[in-house]
Design a protein around this motif. Structure first.
Motif, short mmCIF file in Angstrom:
data_model
loop_
_atom_site.label_atom_id
_atom_site.label_comp_id
_atom_site.label_asym_id
_atom_site.label_seq_id
_atom_site.Cartn_x
_atom_site.Cartn_y
_atom_site.Cartn_z
N MET A 1 -52.00 -16.26 -40.60
CA MET A 1 -50.76 -16.01 -41.35
C MET A 1 -50.67 -14.55 -41.75
N ASP A 2 -49.44 -14.10 -41.97
CA ASP A 2 -49.24 -12.73 -42.42
C ASP A 2 -49.62 -12.62 -43.89
N SER A 3 -50.04 -11.45 -44.26
CA SER A 3 -50.38 -11.21 -45.66
C SER A 3 -49.11 -11.14 -46.49
N PRO A 4 -49.19 -11.30 -47.85
CA PRO A 4 -48.00 -11.23 -48.68
C PRO A 4 -47.28 -9.91 -48.56
N GLY A 5 -48.06 -8.81 -48.41
CA GLY A 5 -47.40 -7.52 -48.27
C GLY A 5 -46.61 -7.42 -47.00
N GLU A 6 -47.22 -7.90 -45.89
CA GLU A 6 -46.51 -7.89 -44.62
C GLU A 6 -45.30 -8.80 -44.67
N TRP A 7 -45.47 -9.96 -45.31
CA TRP A 7 -44.35 -10.91 -45.39
C TRP A 7 -43.19 -10.29 -46.15
N THR A 8 -43.46 -9.59 -47.27
CA THR A 8 -42.40 -8.99 -48.07
C THR A 8 -41.70 -7.88 -47.29
N ALA A 9 -42.47 -7.05 -46.59
CA ALA A 9 -41.86 -5.97 -45.81
C ALA A 9 -41.00 -6.53 -44.69
N ALA A 10 -41.48 -7.56 -44.01
CA ALA A 10 -40.69 -8.17 -42.93
C ALA A 10 -39.42 -8.80 -43.47
N ALA A 11 -39.52 -9.41 -44.67
CA ALA A 11 -38.34 -10.04 -45.26
C ALA A 11 -37.29 -9.01 -45.62
N LEU A 12 -37.75 -7.80 -46.03
CA LEU A 12 -36.79 -6.77 -46.39
C LEU A 12 -36.00 -6.28 -45.19
N PHE A 13 -36.64 -6.21 -44.03
CA PHE A 13 -36.00 -5.63 -42.85
C PHE A 13 -35.44 -6.68 -41.89
N SER A 14 -35.87 -7.95 -42.00
CA SER A 14 -35.41 -8.98 -41.07
C SER A 14 -35.26 -10.31 -41.82
N PRO A 15 -34.04 -10.66 -42.24
CA PRO A 15 -33.85 -11.94 -42.94
C PRO A 15 -34.23 -13.14 -42.09
N SER A 16 -33.95 -13.08 -40.78
CA SER A 16 -34.29 -14.22 -39.93
C SER A 16 -35.80 -14.41 -39.85
N LYS A 17 -36.55 -13.31 -39.78
CA LYS A 17 -38.01 -13.42 -39.77
C LYS A 17 -38.53 -13.93 -41.11
N ALA A 18 -37.84 -13.54 -42.18
CA ALA A 18 -38.24 -14.03 -43.50
C ALA A 18 -38.06 -15.54 -43.59
N ARG A 19 -36.93 -16.05 -43.07
CA ARG A 19 -36.72 -17.49 -43.10
C ARG A 19 -37.76 -18.22 -42.26
N ALA A 20 -38.09 -17.65 -41.09
CA ALA A 20 -39.10 -18.28 -40.24
C ALA A 20 -40.46 -18.30 -40.94
N GLN A 21 -40.81 -17.22 -41.64
CA GLN A 21 -42.09 -17.17 -42.34
C GLN A 21 -42.11 -18.15 -43.51
N GLN A 22 -40.98 -18.30 -44.18
CA GLN A 22 -40.91 -19.28 -45.27
C GLN A 22 -41.12 -20.69 -44.75
N ALA A 23 -40.46 -21.01 -43.62
CA ALA A 23 -40.63 -22.34 -43.03
C ALA A 23 -42.08 -22.55 -42.61
N GLN A 24 -42.70 -21.52 -42.02
CA GLN A 24 -44.09 -21.64 -41.61
C GLN A 24 -45.01 -21.82 -42.82
N ALA A 25 -44.69 -21.14 -43.91
CA ALA A 25 -45.50 -21.29 -45.13
C ALA A 25 -45.41 -22.71 -45.67
N ARG A 26 -44.19 -23.30 -45.63
CA ARG A 26 -44.05 -24.68 -46.10
C ARG A 26 -44.83 -25.64 -45.21
N GLU A 27 -44.81 -25.38 -43.90
CA GLU A 27 -45.57 -26.24 -42.99
C GLU A 27 -47.07 -26.14 -43.26
N TRP A 28 -47.58 -24.94 -43.49
CA TRP A 28 -49.00 -24.78 -43.80
C TRP A 28 -49.34 -25.45 -45.13
N GLN A 29 -48.41 -25.41 -46.07
CA GLN A 29 -48.65 -26.07 -47.35
C GLN A 29 -48.77 -27.58 -47.17
#
Length: 285
Positions: A1-29
């Protein structure tokens, strides 16, 4: 998984990637929760990547389905025992003992009933029987429909083959147009136009003729036409008498004039001969 810092930076520049990472985080949870529930602290370390996540999600879903199936089987067994009066709500030990004593075939039948109850959404035996009957009827109807569709498909296939044979025959040399077809078509077109023109003319004549014949003549008109016809007949008789004198003449004008002149000469000779005979007769008397 991406680190929180990487996740935040990706979310700032790519909303679609942020949504995908959020969904992946819920699946891992969800996967971590299932692993903790199933294995506790005995879970070894493993690599966290997309392939591992998908495999664990599939395993968790299968495990949950199996747990639900087992739960429904036990529930159905308890209801069966309660309905038969052989067990009460607190006799779990008796239930397990009875379940183990069923044997492999009995447990298989019980699991089949549990699966059927899960599919139908009810544990009531009457509802299950009614649902089974409906499913059997539906299965028979679908089988009949499939059979009819197969018959229609075979018929359509035969017709398709026949049409293809006909099409191949039409494409052969026997049905090639003649070389003079264009000239014949042009000639037929011209003849058709001429016939159309004649047809219009004949229609006009027929209309005029019908208009003239539809009028009913009066008695005076009939009498006048009869008198006119009599006059024309008298004139025709006179003309025929005059023309009878010219019968026997040739059709050539020069020859006809020569013959008329010869007849006149003969007439003059006859007149002279008549006068001479008359004079001789007068002198003799």
């Amino acid at each position: 998984m991406d680190s929180p810092g990487e996740w935040t930076a990706a979310a700032l520049f790519s909303p679609s990637k942020a949504r995908a990472q959020q969904a992946q985080a819920r699946e891992w949870q969800a996967v971590d929760s299932w692993l903790a529930k199933s294995y506790g602290n005995r879970l070894p370390a493993f690599e966290r990547n997309e392939e591992t996540l998908q495999a664990l999600l599939m395993l968790a879903n299968v495990n949950e389905d199996a747990d639900e199936h087992h739960f429904l089987t036990e529930k159905l067994g308890r209801q069966a025992l309660l309905a038969s009066g052989k067990a009460s709500a607190g006799q779990d030990d008796a239930y397990h003992t009875l379940f183990e004593s069923l044997g492999s075939l009995g447990r298989e039948h019980l699991e089949t009933m549990a699966f059927l109850a899960a599919e139908l959404g009810t544990a009531d035996t009457k509802e299950m029987a009614r649902g089974t009957s409906d499913l059997t009827t539906r299965n028979f109807e679908l089988a009949e429909q499939v059979s009819q569709v197969e018959v229609q498909r075979a018929s359509l296939q035969r017709e398709t083959d026949w049409v293809r044979v006909m099409l191949d025959g039409l494409r052969s040399g026997r049905f090639m147009p003649a070389k003079s077809l264009a000239e014949q078509t042009a000639e037929w077109t011209r003849a058709s136009k001429q016939l159309k023109t004649k047809l219009v003319e004949y229609d006009e004549r027929a209309s005029a003729l019908r208009a003239s014949t539809n009028t009913t003549p009066s008695l005076n008109e009939v009498s006048d036409q009869a008198n006119s016809l009599a006059i024309q007949q008298d004139r025709l008789t006179g003309l025929r008498s005059e023309l009878s004198a010219y019968e026997g003449l040739p059709s050539d004008p020069i020859t006809a004039k020569a013959k008329i002149e010869a007849a006149r000469t003969a007439l003059r000779k006859s007149t002279v001969e008549r006068d001479r005979l008359f004079e001789e007769l007068a002198e003799a008397s």
